[in-house]
Design an enzyme around this catalytic site. Sequence first.
Site, PDB file in Angstrom:
ATOM      1  N   GLY A   1     -26.001  12.623   7.277  1.00  0.00           N
ATOM      2  CA  GLY A   1     -25.683  13.857   6.968  1.00  0.00           C
ATOM      3  C   GLY A   1     -24.810  14.660   8.080  1.00  0.00           C
ATOM      4  O   GLY A   1     -23.777  15.070   8.001  1.00  0.00           O
TER       5      GLY A   1
ATOM      6  N   GLN B   1      14.536  10.696   6.244  1.00  0.00           N
ATOM      7  CA  GLN B   1      14.868   9.795   5.389  1.00  0.00           C
ATOM      8  C   GLN B   1      14.041  10.070   3.792  1.00  0.00           C
ATOM      9  O   GLN B   1      14.910  10.497   2.884  1.00  0.00           O
ATOM     10  CB  GLN B   1      14.247   8.593   5.743  1.00  0.00           C
ATOM     11  CG  GLN B   1      14.637   7.617   4.900  1.00  0.00           C
ATOM     12  CD  GLN B   1      14.495   5.879   5.569  1.00  0.00           C
ATOM     13  OE1 GLN B   1      14.927   5.500   6.411  1.00  0.00           O
ATOM     14  NE2 GLN B   1      13.423   5.125   4.799  1.00  0.00           N
ATOM     15  N   THR B   2      12.660  10.220   3.823  1.00  0.00           N
ATOM     16  CA  THR B   2      12.230  10.473   2.576  1.00  0.00           C
ATOM     17  C   THR B   2      12.403  11.544   1.832  1.00  0.00           C
ATOM     18  O   THR B   2      12.774  12.641   2.610  1.00  0.00           O
ATOM     19  CB  THR B   2      10.677  10.649   2.839  1.00  0.00           C
ATOM     20  OG1 THR B   2      10.222   9.294   3.600  1.00  0.00           O
ATOM     21  CG2 THR B   2       9.639  10.632   1.673  1.00  0.00           C
TER      22      THR B   2
ATOM     23  N   GLU C   1       5.539   3.571   7.035  1.00  0.00           N
ATOM     24  CA  GLU C   1       6.148   2.137   7.599  1.00  0.00           C
ATOM     25  C   GLU C   1       5.569   1.045   6.561  1.00  0.00           C
ATOM     26  O   GLU C   1       5.413  -0.041   6.901  1.00  0.00           O
ATOM     27  CB  GLU C   1       5.130   2.053   8.975  1.00  0.00           C
ATOM     28  CG  GLU C   1       5.385   2.944  10.027  1.00  0.00           C
ATOM     29  CD  GLU C   1       6.766   3.280  10.400  1.00  0.00           C
ATOM     30  OE1 GLU C   1       7.893   2.795   9.695  1.00  0.00           O
ATOM     31  OE2 GLU C   1       6.925   4.586  11.028  1.00  0.00           O
TER      32      GLU C   1
ATOM     33  N   SER D   1       9.219   5.168  -0.729  1.00  0.00           N
ATOM     34  CA  SER D   1       9.696   3.951  -0.142  1.00  0.00           C
ATOM     35  C   SER D   1      11.065   3.370  -0.650  1.00  0.00           C
ATOM     36  O   SER D   1      11.536   2.694   0.329  1.00  0.00           O
ATOM     37  CB  SER D   1       8.679   2.946  -0.684  1.00  0.00           C
ATOM     38  OG  SER D   1       7.406   3.436  -0.620  1.00  0.00           O
TER      39      SER D   1
ATOM     40  N   ARG E   1     -23.789  -2.652   7.513  1.00  0.00           N
ATOM     41  CA  ARG E   1     -22.485  -1.719   7.354  1.00  0.00           C
ATOM     42  C   ARG E   1     -21.760  -1.507   8.830  1.00  0.00           C
ATOM     43  O   ARG E   1     -20.564  -1.369   8.526  1.00  0.00           O
ATOM     44  CB  ARG E   1     -22.996  -0.246   7.173  1.00  0.00           C
ATOM     45  CG  ARG E   1     -23.623  -0.379   5.757  1.00  0.00           C
ATOM     46  CD  ARG E   1     -24.564   0.688   5.533  1.00  0.00           C
ATOM     47  NE  ARG E   1     -24.055   2.035   5.629  1.00  0.00           N
ATOM     48  CZ  ARG E   1     -24.802   3.202   5.403  1.00  0.00           C
ATOM     49  NH1 ARG E   1     -26.038   3.137   5.524  1.00  0.00           N
ATOM     50  NH2 ARG E   1     -24.191   4.351   5.301  1.00  0.00           N
TER      51      ARG E   1
END
Lengths: 697, 697
Positions: free
Chosen positions: B435, B151-152, B458, B158, B347
Amino acid sequence: MPSNPGWVKQLTVAEPQGGDLLAKERAGSNINVDQLAEYMFTKETLEKRERILKILVEDPVFDKSQNYFQGRESRIEASLAKGKRLRQLTVKHNWTQDDYVVANDLLSEPTPYGLHATMFLVTLREQGTPEQHKLFLERAQKYEIIGCYAQTELGHGSNVRGLETTATWNQNDKTFTIHSPHLTSSKWWIGSLGKAANHAVVMAQLIIDGKRYGPHPFVVQIRDLKTHEPLENVHVGDIGPKFGYNTMDNGFLLLNHVKVPHVNMLARFSRVDPGSGKYVRPANPSAVYGTLTWVRSTIVLQSGSVLARGVTIATRYCAVRRQFQDMDAKGNVGENQVINYTMVQYRLLPLLAATFALHFTGRGMIRLYEENQKRTAAKQEASQLSDSNRRPGPEELNPGADLLADLHATSCALKSYGSTVAGEGLEACRRACGGHGYSSFSGIGTWYADYLPTLTWEGDNYMLTQQVCRYLLKSARAVLSGKASENDTSRILKAFLARRDTGAAFDVLASDTDLVDAFAWRVAYLTFEALQHRDVEKQSWNSLLVDFYRLSTAHAQYMVVKSFYDALVEESTRSSLDRQTLAVLHKLFRLFALHTLEREASEFFSSSATTVRQITLTRKAVMKLLEEIRPHAVRLVDSWKFPDWQLDSSLGRYDGKVYEDMFYRASELNPLNKVVFDPYPDSPVLFKKDERTKSKL
Amino acid sequence: MPSNPGWVKQLTVAEPQGGDLLAKERAGSNINVDQLAEYMFTKETLEKRERILKILVEDPVFDKSQNYFQGRESRIEASLAKGKRLRQLTVKHNWTQDDYVVANDLLSEPTPYGLHATMFLVTLREQGTPEQHKLFLERAQKYEIIGCYAQTELGHGSNVRGLETTATWNQNDKTFTIHSPHLTSSKWWIGSLGKAANHAVVMAQLIIDGKRYGPHPFVVQIRDLKTHEPLENVHVGDIGPKFGYNTMDNGFLLLNHVKVPHVNMLARFSRVDPGSGKYVRPANPSAVYGTLTWVRSTIVLQSGSVLARGVTIATRYCAVRRQFQDMDAKGNVGENQVINYTMVQYRLLPLLAATFALHFTGRGMIRLYEENQKRTAAKQEASQLSDSNRRPGPEELNPGADLLADLHATSCALKSYGSTVAGEGLEACRRACGGHGYSSFSGIGTWYADYLPTLTWEGDNYMLTQQVCRYLLKSARAVLSGKASENDTSRILKAFLARRDTGAAFDVLASDTDLVDAFAWRVAYLTFEALQHRDVEKQSWNSLLVDFYRLSTAHAQYMVVKSFYDALVEESTRSSLDRQTLAVLHKLFRLFALHTLEREASEFFSSSATTVRQITLTRKAVMKLLEEIRPHAVRLVDSWKFPDWQLDSSLGRYDGKVYEDMFYRASELNPLNKVVFDPYPDSPVLFKKDERTKSKL
């Protein structure tokens, strides 16, 4: 490579052409690109860059065409060749250290000589005695020996005191025995160690008579100078592939009771007296402190240009790329340039503003550092002249210590913040390029991956924030007890205390100085809040780490906003740039500051630096600034003057030939297109047509 | 590879051992790992995983030991072999589609069959007629033809309507001519096209008699079935290396007036009548809509486990890794486990909470989708029975359309949000490993790089948010005009309107339902604000894109918070899990919600969902939750049940032998350690000892 068939060669890009779109962008802005570039980098530097670029581009060793395709072994082999040629060119053209740095920047990949040319030479120079300079430094400068700096261990990163490697003094034969007691004591991550180095400066715990004196540097030969094979009792090699930085041979090193002579302990600051076997204390423990401050200031300055590469690529491509019609457009008006979408502007233009903000901040840091170095040298000289017999006090021994402490804290905050902004910003640039950003040919992915270690090395970006806050808390205590030095940190803390009970009322939307002051206010507020937690409520250090991270970030943001503002009002800036260019830079300053304020809104509310209404208005002001800056985006990135050869990006080409270049690289350079698959699952053959044809199943 | 010398083989890891540290962690929590895993995945799935894992681990084709070292060509060659073997095993063991998916997940790398096995088969099945199923689908299912979905295009991502490739109907010989008019019309990024496929479903603009009918799917043979060479007038190849996903042959394709017969246009929904040459309109245009909703729901569910891999690795390693003493510790107490630092917890643990939140959300989405499908099928059947002659209205043709529209919008918002959280979360996990996170052996970098396209494909994560907001604005208009359907979106919009003038006063810190309601309130507030901008102030769509992105994110966060809460109070949950495990899950829910609230604080203020004081208290509550969850962290990640073979990570090993494994891979598996450099810049030799010994300079 099968060349493209004739009908493919005749294909052109659908209208409009990328080159025309960029030409239109450049015509639509009156930014004086050359003037701005000369102001940022100086004319001499730009000319030097041109001169060196020409040498590199013409040399086949520096050919970049296979970089994105090669596997690690071919890459590092090519990189070793590049490292060798750079050294040869340095000798041939009599390049200065500065020229060499420029050449490396243009090359834009680490080579296996990277740590030899920097940390190994610097360490020998700064920590060696004249005798050691003769023995090691002079040979290293001539590349007769190749070295590296071996500190980090497999089980020990930032915490130097936790290193396991030992160096035990043997009084009988005046030697040190260097030893790796466990697997975890293996040196690890050491650049240039894996394959290139034959010497290493090894950081090891000094032990004399069973007593430990902490980590010290020792020169250790690790490979034979002729065969380059590891010496006996030395186990050394490359640590394997990484997320990036794969042209560097980061290595491991284990030493099994390896003896080195007394002269191999670098002894400028502390040493072992060979006669008595006594430890002699360091004369000036803060010297290294200064070097680290310098290294971090350099990282801040670089963070601007590191990010600018990504922003240059993304901005140019978003001006060439077109997707969808404008939603409110009537009829068929054609697809819209992606850069016209406000969501793209909102992702990209604050990063563009950040490149300039970080550049001016880094430049300011380095100027301050150099001034301080000069002042220190002058004072030391004066103090020695005035009384050469009197025993000097600690402040005199290091008369710039106070300013250096402030600089040190600022460099920690800005290293942490600047490299985080640059690293995360590069990924944002990559995504702003849509699907093609994911292709290696975008030129952002590799650059991002190679940059990421900067967020961890020279002080992990989270760890460093503790040092910033230790300094801010100390300053706050000094201000409260009336013993504060005269510096900017004390000034903003005092200003906060003076107005704490009357309120702030900063006019952030109309006044630049109020905007800067609002950032300062937030820092002071968070500092005194942290001080309350630590000193009054006696909360544990560990429980405050998240607050500290926020405080350090706030401090860094204040410094960047202030530095950008200071640069704008500087006389030299106003006399170097024309009115239009200055006006756009001023908008970039406001965009950076207001966008940051908006993102950190909750801290500006809760510290009462702004009202909720002001934040709402800030959002509108940001959208307005995006619209005003957008026409200048391409010329602004042009001012960074990255040559195409350096960017190595299909998407970021100056001439806008984005799709032609993507197609050329995929169709004509890609070695995978030499092989033919056998696609059937029951066939034992994998590649049908390839010199390596084989069946694997 | 030179094997390690004897003295190296004897080295052990310094105390404490990683295994002991993890054992202690596991002993310190009463989470019922097996029970939680069975509740999340079902016992059958876990057993299936075990069964398939055993088959894969024992097969030498799936050996992973060289994965991190190989260059692209070797990697894709190995991956083709893996793809073939997976297909052979599918036949041999009679695997279902579900078994095949499990095997692929365990393998954790895309293979060149990836798009054949998914998009090519799905497209043929869903868009082909019974005749076309026989002609193409049956052969594709037997791997007699290998295909992809093209497709692309190089210049068109998009925006499907912007595609350039044309398919022109030839009435005289009943064929279509497929043609690529420009370089920019080259198909690009097409998975499995570059090297593996001999067929492609090509999306092309249908042209009949000079009139354009928009993009339609055509089956085109592109390579010879025997030689696998491209057919005449077909230019096809691999598009080159990418940031990740390099075991997939994403390809390009140019077609030069290639003719295909009438039967090659997939004709289930719309077709060309061969007799008259007239275009016949699609019967049910929203069918594809449903498939995309399904695909996005799957991405939401996967985002939880994608992130959980990174969190598993980082959590285990942060429990094994030790750095520095606690700052307030007295005397030498040894280094602290990194996971004890609040900054690390801050975090990592919210991401741990997000893994569960996204899992429950995805599961909820898929359940809703399946219910809706069933209901639609039932209604359609009933409607056909009741009156087979009456022409059905549009609502009857697709009776679940309204619920599907809500599901569609939600799936867009959640796809955008979930994949962003997972992608960015993986990078946060990598950094939390310090590291060593940068080493390929961490297992996070490759996984992260391979996952990143999910943020773009998508539906680009920024683009999608416009669809969400279009739906929310429509719903708000319907609520205002009293014509709203009965669904959750209408409910929260109405609830907001009802209380808008009396205020909210949500007790977010004490009440779970108030916490969920506060998220809903924010969505409704932002929706009506956007409606005001669009409908009353008549602002352009483009000027609102940033507001839309925020609104979509707010909507997604509300859905995730709500889904997590709903899962917790569900009867099946309460009966499946013991009290302690439930209590910890409840804390994870609160951590996810409060941490999100804290990060988005300014929107909660400005919508008056919370007060400034509540935000301050939220920060404290988050820190408290981190402390309470921390002892359970290792057992919680254990519950995801990732086998070591799947993680392929030194840092994330279940047994904690982190450093042994890092050392083994670097020292014994790393092929770069086979070569010896010649390190001298004046020597023309690069590698001294290697079969490829050569001089390059």
